[in-house]
Design an enzyme around this catalytic site. Structure first.
Site, PDB file in Angstrom:
ATOM      1  N   SER A  25       0.845  -1.193   0.000  1.00  0.00           N
ATOM      2  CA  SER A  25       0.000   0.000   0.000  1.00  0.00           C
ATOM      3  C   SER A  25       0.875   1.236   0.000  1.00  0.00           C
ATOM      4  CB  SER A  25      -0.905   0.018   1.230  1.00  0.00           C
ATOM      5  OG  SER A  25      -1.598   1.250   1.336  1.00  0.00           O
ATOM      6  N   TYR A  49      -1.974  -1.699  10.346  1.00  0.00           N
ATOM      7  CA  TYR A  49      -1.965  -1.970   8.913  1.00  0.00           C
ATOM      8  C   TYR A  49      -0.658  -1.491   8.280  1.00  0.00           C
ATOM      9  CZ  TYR A  49      -3.674  -2.008   4.067  1.00  0.00           C
ATOM     10  OH  TYR A  49      -3.837  -2.247   2.720  1.00  0.00           O
TER      11      TYR A  49
END
Length: 257
Positions: free
Chosen positions: A144, A157
């Site tokens: 990401s 995350y």
């Protein structure tokens, strides 16, 4: 780009969103595709049906990444059905609960690390022996763009994705003598169900309300990410390994996730 005829791809989290787009693109380029899913059997079968309708070859396999026993059973089934995997796209993932570092319990970090880092590494270990026998093999981990700027309320995350990236860069150096390329794709906000939920949770807007203020006049699509993955596993990227390609239109404008 050169075709993928004769190659076998395993796409984790391949039943929906970015994973589905990747599975369909690799199948369109000629690979036989194993579509992994955790629990949405109907979505996985829809993905397989779409690939077959386009003339490709695919099959669905259920396993939660992070459940090592289930992963071992899945890899054995894929090998029996389709042959040795020489393309792995590690895409399966889950969101964190959006709490601050101060309010996040240790089990939340462990849960995200299991899904995004330790589970993918267990899958890679299971596939490496066969990959090493191939003239070429590719591992692409979907991370990401968030790891580059670490926004608030995202620590579990962000940390898990960052750990996966570190492992991938290390693996690229360890395995290149055996013909295995390892690369990272790091999307920004993508027009998926998860992206829609994220935008609504942050400011109540619909995801495509951001199109006009996004790079190139639209939010990133799953197919944009799939195209980058397709390049990385093609003959055109034969001298590319250990790289991190960010797919975010050059970075979000102010006020956009």
């Amino acid at each position: 780009m050169s075709g993928l005829d004769g190659r076998v791809a395993l796409v984790t989290g391949g039943s929906r969103g970015v994973g589905r787009a990747i599975a369909r693109r690799l199948a369109a380029d000629g690979a036989a595709v194993a579509v992994n899913y955790r629990r949405d059997d109907a979505a996985a079968r829809e993905t397989v049906a779409a690939i077959e309708a386009d003339g490709g070859k695919a099959a669905a396999y259920q396993a939660a990444i992070g459940d090592d026993e289930a992963v071992q059973a899945m890899t054995a089934a894929v090998q029996a059905d389709l042959g040795d995997v020489d393309i792995l796209v590690s895409n399966a993932g889950t969101a964190s609960r959006g709490r601050s570092v101060a309010d996040t319990e240790p089990d939340e970090y462990l849960r995200l690390m299991s899904v995004h880092t330790l589970g993918p590494l267990a899958l890679i270990r299971a596939l490496l022996p066969a990959m090493r026998t191939r003239s070429r093999a590719d591992i692409v981990v979907v991370s990401s763009a968030i790891t580059g700027h670490a926004p608030p309320f995202s620590a579990p995350y962000t940390m898990a994705k960052a750990a996966l990236e570190a492992a991938a860069r290390t693996l690229a150096r360890e395995e290149r003598a055996r013909g295995i390329r390892v690369n990272i794709v790091a999307p920004g906000l993508v027009a998926t169900d998860m992206g829609e939920r994220l935008v609504r949770a942050v400011d109540g807007r619909a995801l495509h309300d951001l199109d006009a203020r996004s790079p190139f006049g639209r939010v990133c699509l799953p197919e944009d990410v799939a195209g980058v993955v397709a390049f990385l596993v093609s003959a055109d990227s034969g001298y590319v390994t250990g790289q991190r390609l960010v797919v975010d239109g050059g970075g979000p404008d102010l006020g956009i996730l």
